[in-house]
Design an enzyme around this catalytic site. Structure first.
Site, PDB file in Angstrom:
ATOM      1  N   HIS A 256       0.791  -1.232   0.000  1.00 40.14           N
ATOM      2  CA  HIS A 256       0.000   0.000   0.000  1.00 40.14           C
ATOM      3  C   HIS A 256       0.825   1.285   0.000  1.00 40.14           C
ATOM      4  CE1 HIS A 256       0.748  -0.472   4.337  1.00 40.14           C
ATOM      5  NE2 HIS A 256       0.707   0.846   4.366  1.00 40.14           N
TER       6      HIS A 256
HETATM    7  C1  UD1 Z   1      -1.786   5.782   5.851  1.00 33.92           C
HETATM    8  C2  UD1 Z   1      -0.463   6.162   6.498  1.00 33.92           C
HETATM    9  C3  UD1 Z   1       0.547   5.028   6.301  1.00 33.92           C
HETATM   10  C4  UD1 Z   1      -0.007   3.730   6.791  1.00 33.92           C
HETATM   11  C5  UD1 Z   1      -1.346   3.463   6.166  1.00 33.92           C
HETATM   12  C6  UD1 Z   1      -1.904   2.242   6.839  1.00 33.92           C
HETATM   13  C7  UD1 Z   1       0.082   8.542   6.455  1.00 33.92           C
HETATM   14  C8  UD1 Z   1       0.983   9.549   5.853  1.00 33.92           C
HETATM   15  N1  UD1 Z   1       0.117   7.340   5.881  1.00 33.92           N
HETATM   16  O1  UD1 Z   1      -1.570   5.676   4.460  1.00 33.92           O
HETATM   17  O2  UD1 Z   1       1.716   5.317   7.048  1.00 33.92           O
HETATM   18  O3  UD1 Z   1       0.895   2.707   6.462  1.00 33.92           O
HETATM   19  O4  UD1 Z   1      -2.226   4.564   6.407  1.00 33.92           O
HETATM   20  O5  UD1 Z   1      -2.960   1.679   6.243  1.00 33.92           O
HETATM   21  O6  UD1 Z   1      -0.588   8.817   7.414  1.00 33.92           O
HETATM   22  N2  UD1 Z   1      -9.009   5.287   1.730  1.00 33.92           N
HETATM   23  C9  UD1 Z   1     -10.253   4.728   1.672  1.00 33.92           C
HETATM   24  N3  UD1 Z   1     -10.853   4.394   2.860  1.00 33.92           N
HETATM   25  C10 UD1 Z   1     -10.272   4.570   4.053  1.00 33.92           C
HETATM   26  C11 UD1 Z   1      -9.005   5.160   4.096  1.00 33.92           C
HETATM   27  C12 UD1 Z   1      -8.382   5.505   2.923  1.00 33.92           C
HETATM   28  O7  UD1 Z   1     -10.826   4.526   0.608  1.00 33.92           O
HETATM   29  O8  UD1 Z   1     -10.878   4.222   5.097  1.00 33.92           O
HETATM   30  C13 UD1 Z   1      -8.336   5.635   0.451  1.00 33.92           C
HETATM   31  C14 UD1 Z   1      -8.596   7.068  -0.005  1.00 33.92           C
HETATM   32  O9  UD1 Z   1      -8.689   7.049  -1.378  1.00 33.92           O
HETATM   33  C15 UD1 Z   1      -7.345   7.787   0.434  1.00 33.92           C
HETATM   34  C16 UD1 Z   1      -6.281   6.701   0.292  1.00 33.92           C
HETATM   35  O10 UD1 Z   1      -6.929   5.490   0.612  1.00 33.92           O
HETATM   36  O11 UD1 Z   1      -7.079   8.906  -0.345  1.00 33.92           O
HETATM   37  C17 UD1 Z   1      -5.095   6.920   1.198  1.00 33.92           C
HETATM   38  O12 UD1 Z   1      -5.475   7.093   2.569  1.00 33.92           O
HETATM   39  P1  UD1 Z   1      -4.542   7.937   3.587  1.00 33.92           P
HETATM   40  O13 UD1 Z   1      -5.053   7.844   4.954  1.00 33.92           O
HETATM   41  O14 UD1 Z   1      -4.325   9.307   3.031  1.00 33.92           O
HETATM   42  O15 UD1 Z   1      -3.157   7.236   3.470  1.00 33.92           O
HETATM   43  P2  UD1 Z   1      -2.790   5.688   3.468  1.00 33.92           P
HETATM   44  O16 UD1 Z   1      -2.208   5.349   2.142  1.00 33.92           O
HETATM   45  O17 UD1 Z   1      -3.927   4.890   3.965  1.00 33.92           O
HETATM   46  N1  UDP Z   2      -3.726  -5.577   8.911  1.00 36.01           N
HETATM   47  C1  UDP Z   2      -5.042  -5.995   9.027  1.00 36.01           C
HETATM   48  N2  UDP Z   2      -5.736  -6.301   7.880  1.00 36.01           N
HETATM   49  C2  UDP Z   2      -5.166  -6.217   6.649  1.00 36.01           C
HETATM   50  C3  UDP Z   2      -3.825  -5.770   6.543  1.00 36.01           C
HETATM   51  C4  UDP Z   2      -3.135  -5.439   7.697  1.00 36.01           C
HETATM   52  O1  UDP Z   2      -5.571  -6.108  10.128  1.00 36.01           O
HETATM   53  O2  UDP Z   2      -5.854  -6.521   5.663  1.00 36.01           O
HETATM   54  C5  UDP Z   2      -3.004  -5.204  10.153  1.00 36.01           C
HETATM   55  C6  UDP Z   2      -1.655  -5.858  10.371  1.00 36.01           C
HETATM   56  O3  UDP Z   2      -1.786  -7.090  11.023  1.00 36.01           O
HETATM   57  C7  UDP Z   2      -0.969  -4.834  11.260  1.00 36.01           C
HETATM   58  C8  UDP Z   2      -1.498  -3.515  10.751  1.00 36.01           C
HETATM   59  O4  UDP Z   2      -2.710  -3.820  10.050  1.00 36.01           O
HETATM   60  O5  UDP Z   2      -1.369  -5.015  12.609  1.00 36.01           O
HETATM   61  C9  UDP Z   2      -0.509  -2.867   9.846  1.00 36.01           C
HETATM   62  O6  UDP Z   2      -1.111  -1.769   9.239  1.00 36.01           O
HETATM   63  P1  UDP Z   2      -0.698  -1.228   7.808  1.00 36.01           P
HETATM   64  O7  UDP Z   2       0.045  -2.264   7.052  1.00 36.01           O
HETATM   65  O8  UDP Z   2      -1.917  -0.680   7.201  1.00 36.01           O
HETATM   66  O9  UDP Z   2       0.228   0.014   8.171  1.00 36.01           O
HETATM   67  P2  UDP Z   2       1.795   0.156   8.435  1.00 36.01           P
HETATM   68  O10 UDP Z   2       2.181  -0.801   9.490  1.00 36.01           O
HETATM   69  O11 UDP Z   2       2.478  -0.060   7.140  1.00 36.01           O
HETATM   70  O12 UDP Z   2       1.923   1.577   8.847  1.00 36.01           O
END
Ligand code: UD1
Ligand code: UDP
Length: 430
Positions: free
Chosen positions: A237
Site C-alpha cells: 500500500h
Molecule cells: C496511511 C499512512 C501510512 C499507513 C497506512 C496504513 C500517512 C501519511 N500514511 O496511508 O503510514 O501505512 O495509512 O494503512 O498517514 N481510503 C479509503 N478508505 C479509508 C481510508 C483511505 O478509501 O478508510 C483511500 C482514499 O482514497 C485515500 C487513500 O486510501 O485517499 C489513502 O489514505 P490515507 O489515509 O491518506 O493514506 P494511506 O495510504 O492509507
Molecule cells: N492488517 C489488518 N488487515 C489487513 C492488513 C493489515 O488487520 O488486511 C493489520 C496488520 O496485522 C498490522 C497492521 O494492520 O497489525 C498494519 O497496518 P498497515 O500495514 O496498514 O500500516 P503500516 O504498518 O504499514 O503503517
C-alpha cells in the site's frame, strides 16, 4: 488522551487502554505499588479518532476485534492530500484538546494523525502559566533515513515535539541519542503492537477466514485434523509502490515464481485497489470474493492470478499471517508481526525503519525491482528462518508505558516551558 486515526494505530493503542483499566483496578484495590507512590489514583482515558481511516474494514472492524471502546470524540476528518488532511486534523483536534485539557497526550506510530495531534499539543496553552499536556510518542526513534517517505517526516517531527519517547527496539535508542535527545526522555519499553498480537493470537485461531477462502477444511467437530493448504499472503500500500503503474507492475511480476508454487492471497488496501482500477491492471488478479458479500475490485479471472480480496479485520489477518508459508509486504507493522510469529517475510522496500526484524527476525529486504523480489522470495523459500523474539516484545509493553507516564505525571508540577528546558539546554551545551 489517546489518538488513533489510521489502521496501524488501533493495535498499538488498544493495549494502552487495557493497561490503564488494569492500573485503575489495581489502585482501586489499593495495590501497594500504586498506593505507596505519589501517583494518580485514577487515570481517565479519553479516546480520540481523527477519522483518517473511515471505511468499515479500515477502522470499525478493529474496534470490535481489539475490544477498543467507542471513541469519546470522532473528528471525522477523512481523506485528502497530506497538507489538507494534516491541516483538517490540526483544526479539529485543536478544539477537542482545548475543550478536554488532558494532562497527557499519547500518540502512536507515524501517520498524519500522529504528527498533527502532537503539533497541536506542543503549542497548546491552557492557562497563563503555559500549561500543556505531557506528550508521549509510542514507537519513537524508528528511522528509515528516507525523507521521501511521508512517515519518516512524521516520525522525526513527532519525536522532536514529544516529552516521553517510548522506543520499540535498540536502533530507536541509538537514533534518538544521535539526534541529541536527552537520555531521561528515552524509554525502551518494547512494542505495543506485539502486546496486541500476543493477546489475540489464540482468539485469532477461531477465525473462519481460511475456510471462507477455501484454504482449510475442518475435519471433526473440535477442528482436530484440520488441513491447511499452503498459501502466501501479500499486502502492498505504500504510495511509492502503488501510485506508479510501472512500479506496481514490477512488484506484481516479481511474484511470478511464487504464484506458480502457492496461491497468493492479497487483501488490498483501498489506495491499492483504486490504483489497480486506474492503471487497468485487473488482468493480474483473480477475483477473491470471500463469499460473505464483500466484493473485490472488478477483475478478470486469470489462471495464474493473485487472489485479491478486501482488507481484512485484525483477527482474520492475524490468522492468515500465522498460517502463511510466506508473507510479502511493504507494511511496517507486518514486518514486526511476522518476526514475532516466526513466519518468513519479504519486504518490498529499499529500506526498513525496523532493522531488528532483519537482524533478529524473519525479514528480508527485497527492494522494489522484480529480480530482487524474486531472489528474496527464493531465498526465503529455501532457508530455515532464524528467529528470536526481540527484547521486551513480551506482551507487557503497555504496562511499562502506563507506569512511566504515571511517574512522570506525578513529578510534573511545572509549566510547559519549563518542561522543555533541560533537553534544550543540554542540546545547546553540546
Ligand atoms: C496511511 C499512512 C501510512 C499507513 C497506512 C496504513 C500517512 C501519511 N500514511 O496511508 O503510514 O501505512 O495509512 O494503512 O498517514 N481510503 C479509503 N478508505 C479509508 C481510508 C483511505 O478509501 O478508510 C483511500 C482514499 O482514497 C485515500 C487513500 O486510501 O485517499 C489513502 O489514505 P490515507 O489515509 O491518506 O493514506 P494511506 O495510504 O492509507
Ligand atoms: N492488517 C489488518 N488487515 C489487513 C492488513 C493489515 O488487520 O488486511 C493489520 C496488520 O496485522 C498490522 C497492521 O494492520 O497489525 C498494519 O497496518 P498497515 O500495514 O496498514 O500500516 P503500516 O504498518 O504499514 O503503517
Amino acid at each position: 488522551m489517546i489518538v488513533v486515526g489510521a489502521r496501524p494505530n488501533f493495535m498499538k493503542a488498544a493495549p494502552i487502554i487495557a493497561a490503564i483499566k488494569q492500573y485503575n483496578s489495581k489502585t482501586n484495590r489499593g495495590a501497594s505499588s500504586a498506593r505507596n507512590a505519589d501517583r494518580p489514583v485514577e487515570l481517565r482515558p479519553f479516546l480520540v479518532h481523527t477519522g483518517q481511516h473511515y471505511d468499515e474494514f479500515m477502522s470499525e472492524l478493529f474496534f470490535a476485534d481489539l475490544n477498543l471502546p467507542k471513541p469519546d470524540k470522532h473528528l471525522g476528518v477523512g481523506s485528502g492530500s497530506h497538507a489538507v488532511q494534516t491541516a483538517e486534523i490540526i483544526k479539529k483536534f485543536d478544539e477537542c484538546l482545548t475543550e478536554e485539557r488532558p494532562d497527557v497526550l499519547i500518540v502512536v506510530g507515524d501517520v498524519n494523525s500522529t504528527i498533527a495531534c502532537a503539533l497541536v499539543a506542543a503549542k497548546a496553552f491552557f492557562d497563563s502559566a503555559g500549561t500543556r499536556p505531557l506528550i508521549c510518542h509510542v514507537e519513537a526513534g524508528l528511522r528509515s533515513f528516507d525523507r521521501t517517505m511521508p512517515e519518516e517526516v512524521n516520525r522525526v517531527l513527532t519525536d522532536q515535539l514529544s516529552d516521553l519517547l517510548f522506543v520499540t527496539e535498540e536502533s530507536g535508542i541509538k537514533n534518538l541519542q544521535r539526534e541529541g535527545f536527552s537520555q531521561d526522555k528515552i524509554h525502551f519499553v518494547g512494542n505495543t503492537m506485539i502486546d496486541s498480537l500476543l493477546a489475540f493470537k489464540e482468539v485469532a485461531e477461531k477465525s473462519l477466514i481460511l475456510e471462507r477462502l477455501g484454504l482449510q477444511k475442518r475435519e471433526g467437530n473440535n477442528g482436530s485434523g484440520n488441513s491447511i493448504l499452503p498459501y502466501a499472503l501479500l499486502t502492498i500500500h505504500r504510495p511509492s509502490n502503488v501510485d506508479n503503474c510501472d512500479g506496481l507492475c514490477n512488484i506484481i511480476e516479481g511474484m511470478e515464481d511464487l504464484r506458480a508454487n502457492y496461491p497468493i492471497i492479497f487483501p488490498a488496501h483501498p489506495r491499492t485497489q483504486k490504483r489497480i482500477r486506474e492503471f487497468g491492471l485487473e488482468r493480474y488478479f483473480v477475483s477473491g470474493d470471500e463469499g460473505d458479500g464483500r466484493t473485490a475490485p472488478p477483475s478478470q479471472v486469470s489462471p495464474h492470478g493473485i487472489r485479491i480480496i478486501p482488507p481484512l479485520g485484525y483477527l482474520d489477518f492475524l490468522c492468515m499471517m500465522k498460517h502463511a508459508k510466506l508473507v510479502v509486504t511493504d507494511s511496517g507493522g507486518v514486518q514486526e508481526e511476522t518476526t514475532c510469529l516466526g513466519v518468513p517475510c519479504v519486504t518490498v522496500r529499499e529500506n526498513t525503519e525496523r532493522p531488528i526484524t532483519v537482524d533478529a527476525g524473519t525479514n528480508v529486504i527485497a527492494g522494489v525491482k522484480k529480480e530482487g523480489i524474486r531472489r528474496a522470495i527464493k531465498y526465503q523459500e529455501n532457508t530455515n528462518c532464524k528467529t528470536s523474539t526481540p527484547e521486551k516484545w513480551d506482551g507487557h509493553t503497555a504496562d511499562r508505558i502506563v507506569e512511566i507516564i504515571c511517574s512522570a505525571v506525578s513529578h510534573r508540577r511545572v509549566s510547559a516551558t519549563k518542561i522543555a528546558e533541560p533537553a534544550v539546554l543540554e542540546r545547546a551545551a553540546t
